[in-house]
Design a protein around this motif. Structure first.
Motif, PDB file in Angstrom:
ATOM      1  N   ASP A 214       0.805  -1.304  -0.045  1.00 30.89           N
ATOM      2  CA  ASP A 214      -0.187   0.029   0.356  1.00 30.89           C
ATOM      3  C   ASP A 214       1.148   1.481  -0.045  1.00 30.89           C
ATOM      4  O   ASP A 214       0.482   2.530  -0.761  1.00 30.89           O
ATOM      5  CB  ASP A 214      -1.179  -0.157   1.410  1.00 30.89           C
ATOM      6  N   LYS A 215       2.318   1.433   0.669  1.00 28.75           N
ATOM      7  CA  LYS A 215       3.053   2.638   0.642  1.00 28.75           C
ATOM      8  C   LYS A 215       3.329   3.037  -0.500  1.00 28.75           C
ATOM      9  O   LYS A 215       3.758   3.847  -1.111  1.00 28.75           O
ATOM     10  CB  LYS A 215       4.255   2.260   1.663  1.00 28.75           C
ATOM     11  N   ARG A 216       3.899   1.386  -1.217  1.00 29.88           N
ATOM     12  CA  ARG A 216       4.206   1.152  -2.863  1.00 29.88           C
ATOM     13  C   ARG A 216       3.119   2.056  -3.391  1.00 29.88           C
ATOM     14  O   ARG A 216       4.298   2.890  -4.278  1.00 29.88           O
ATOM     15  CB  ARG A 216       5.007   0.545  -2.850  1.00 29.88           C
ATOM     16  N   GLN A 217       2.015   1.820  -2.982  1.00 31.57           N
ATOM     17  CA  GLN A 217       0.968   2.234  -3.783  1.00 31.57           C
ATOM     18  C   GLN A 217       0.891   4.153  -3.760  1.00 31.57           C
ATOM     19  O   GLN A 217       0.630   4.523  -4.985  1.00 31.57           O
ATOM     20  CB  GLN A 217      -0.211   1.653  -4.269  1.00 31.57           C
ATOM     21  N   SER A 218       1.288   3.937  -2.917  1.00 34.80           N
ATOM     22  CA  SER A 218       0.493   5.539  -2.300  1.00 34.80           C
ATOM     23  C   SER A 218       2.132   6.248  -2.744  1.00 34.80           C
ATOM     24  O   SER A 218       1.239   7.776  -3.996  1.00 34.80           O
ATOM     25  CB  SER A 218       1.040   5.543  -1.154  1.00 34.80           C
TER      26      SER A 218
ATOM     27  N   ASP B 182       3.795  10.319  -9.778  1.00 30.19           N
ATOM     28  CA  ASP B 182       2.435  10.425 -11.297  1.00 30.19           C
ATOM     29  C   ASP B 182       2.041  11.635 -11.546  1.00 30.19           C
ATOM     30  O   ASP B 182       1.779  12.242 -12.788  1.00 30.19           O
ATOM     31  CB  ASP B 182       1.488   9.426 -11.132  1.00 30.19           C
ATOM     32  N   LYS B 183       1.172  11.510 -10.617  1.00 33.06           N
ATOM     33  CA  LYS B 183       0.599  13.433 -10.208  1.00 33.06           C
ATOM     34  C   LYS B 183       1.559  14.622 -10.442  1.00 33.06           C
ATOM     35  O   LYS B 183       1.197  15.551 -10.904  1.00 33.06           O
ATOM     36  CB  LYS B 183       0.031  13.398  -8.343  1.00 33.06           C
TER      37      LYS B 183
ATOM     38  N   GLU C 240       4.175  14.162 -11.766  1.00 36.50           N
ATOM     39  CA  GLU C 240       4.880  14.287 -12.883  1.00 36.50           C
ATOM     40  C   GLU C 240       3.618  15.043 -14.260  1.00 36.50           C
ATOM     41  O   GLU C 240       4.358  16.100 -15.140  1.00 36.50           O
ATOM     42  CB  GLU C 240       5.102  12.841 -14.019  1.00 36.50           C
ATOM     43  N   MET C 241       2.464  14.757 -13.982  1.00 39.97           N
ATOM     44  CA  MET C 241       1.234  15.059 -14.766  1.00 39.97           C
ATOM     45  C   MET C 241       1.557  16.618 -14.816  1.00 39.97           C
ATOM     46  O   MET C 241       1.452  17.513 -15.383  1.00 39.97           O
ATOM     47  CB  MET C 241       0.321  14.218 -14.503  1.00 39.97           C
ATOM     48  N   ASP C 242       2.317  17.541 -13.225  1.00 35.42           N
ATOM     49  CA  ASP C 242       2.077  18.657 -12.821  1.00 35.42           C
ATOM     50  C   ASP C 242       2.851  19.290 -14.064  1.00 35.42           C
ATOM     51  O   ASP C 242       2.682  20.454 -14.386  1.00 35.42           O
ATOM     52  CB  ASP C 242       2.251  18.623 -10.982  1.00 35.42           C
ATOM     53  N   ARG C 243       4.374  18.442 -13.742  1.00 39.35           N
ATOM     54  CA  ARG C 243       5.011  18.883 -14.680  1.00 39.35           C
ATOM     55  C   ARG C 243       4.665  19.397 -15.916  1.00 39.35           C
ATOM     56  O   ARG C 243       5.124  20.325 -16.452  1.00 39.35           O
ATOM     57  CB  ARG C 243       6.122  18.404 -14.340  1.00 39.35           C
ATOM     58  N   ALA C 244       4.053  17.826 -16.603  1.00 33.73           N
ATOM     59  CA  ALA C 244       4.276  18.212 -17.727  1.00 33.73           C
ATOM     60  C   ALA C 244       2.880  19.446 -18.340  1.00 33.73           C
ATOM     61  O   ALA C 244       3.031  20.175 -19.204  1.00 33.73           O
ATOM     62  CB  ALA C 244       3.460  17.008 -18.150  1.00 33.73           C
ATOM     63  N   ILE C 245       1.875  19.615 -17.169  1.00 37.99           N
ATOM     64  CA  ILE C 245       0.831  21.016 -17.747  1.00 37.99           C
ATOM     65  C   ILE C 245       1.705  22.224 -17.536  1.00 37.99           C
ATOM     66  O   ILE C 245       1.659  23.188 -18.016  1.00 37.99           O
ATOM     67  CB  ILE C 245      -0.341  20.872 -16.699  1.00 37.99           C
ATOM     68  N   LYS C 246       2.598  22.482 -16.403  1.00 34.97           N
ATOM     69  CA  LYS C 246       3.320  23.330 -16.468  1.00 34.97           C
ATOM     70  C   LYS C 246       3.558  23.582 -17.404  1.00 34.97           C
ATOM     71  O   LYS C 246       4.367  25.002 -18.057  1.00 34.97           O
ATOM     72  CB  LYS C 246       4.132  23.599 -14.971  1.00 34.97           C
ATOM     73  N   ARG C 247       4.535  23.084 -18.375  1.00 32.44           N
ATOM     74  CA  ARG C 247       5.100  22.980 -19.681  1.00 32.44           C
ATOM     75  C   ARG C 247       4.971  23.415 -20.952  1.00 32.44           C
ATOM     76  O   ARG C 247       5.457  24.471 -21.343  1.00 32.44           O
ATOM     77  CB  ARG C 247       5.915  22.072 -20.015  1.00 32.44           C
ATOM     78  N   TYR C 248       3.767  23.508 -20.878  1.00 25.90           N
ATOM     79  CA  TYR C 248       2.341  23.514 -22.353  1.00 25.90           C
ATOM     80  C   TYR C 248       1.806  25.013 -22.042  1.00 25.90           C
ATOM     81  O   TYR C 248       1.496  25.361 -21.383  1.00 25.90           O
ATOM     82  CB  TYR C 248       1.708  22.383 -22.534  1.00 25.90           C
TER      83      TYR C 248
END
Length: 159
Positions: free
Chosen positions: A138-142, A148-149, A151-159
């Motif tokens: 469960d900890k690894r999943q968290s 992942d969150k 990475e998605m925030d970084r990708a949004i800020k780039r564009y």
């Protein structure tokens, strides 16, 4: 918990969090409790000189107590300053205590303080949760979800 209570918590000048708890436990149920404080403890809390790390709650003789919560001695206090790591009583209704006692008696469940704040009347309150310990996977999943969150925030800020 209704919308007004959440708004008051967000506006509170003091919010002391137990960040480690969300990683170690899965939250089941949340309760808001008052704290019985002595002497200069409220002044230290208003200055933000408290910590919930390694704190937990237990029920003794129909009363809920928090153990391991650190409230640093008040800097301007005198010889009558308070003890930093004493057990503090939490104020809950009898019905809430009964529910907590029944639910926490099951194996793997515990009661953990997660947030300390000052309410609109200037009183210190603690949010406690009935929690179940996470397993290693469960900890690894968290951790993976958090990465992942990001990475998605970084990708949004780039564009």
């Amino acid at each position: 918990m209704n919308k007004e209570q959440l708004e008051l918590r967000k506006k509170s000048p003091v919010q002391i969090r137990n960040k480690k708890a969300s990683f170690e436990y899965i939250f089941i149920d949340t309760y808001t409790a008052g704290i019985v404080l002595t002497g200069t403890e409220i002044k230290s809390i208003r200055l933000g000189k408290a910590s919930l790390v390694d704190a937990f709650c237990y029920i003794n003789n129909g009363e809920v107590w928090v153990k391991g919560m650190n409230i640093s001695p008040y800097f301007y206090g005198s010889y009558a300053n308070h003890e930093a790591k004493r057990d503090r009583k939490l104020l809950l209704s009898k019905r809430e205590i009964k529910n907590l006692l029944q639910d926490s008696s099951a194996p793997g469940f515990t009661i953990v303080p997660v947030l300390m704040f000052i309410d609109s009347h200037g009183r210190a309150k603690v949010d406690i949760v009935l929690a179940r310990g996470k397993k290693e996977f469960d900890k690894r999943q968290s951790l993976k979800e958090r990465e992942d969150k990001r990475e998605m925030d970084r990708a949004i800020k780039r564009y």
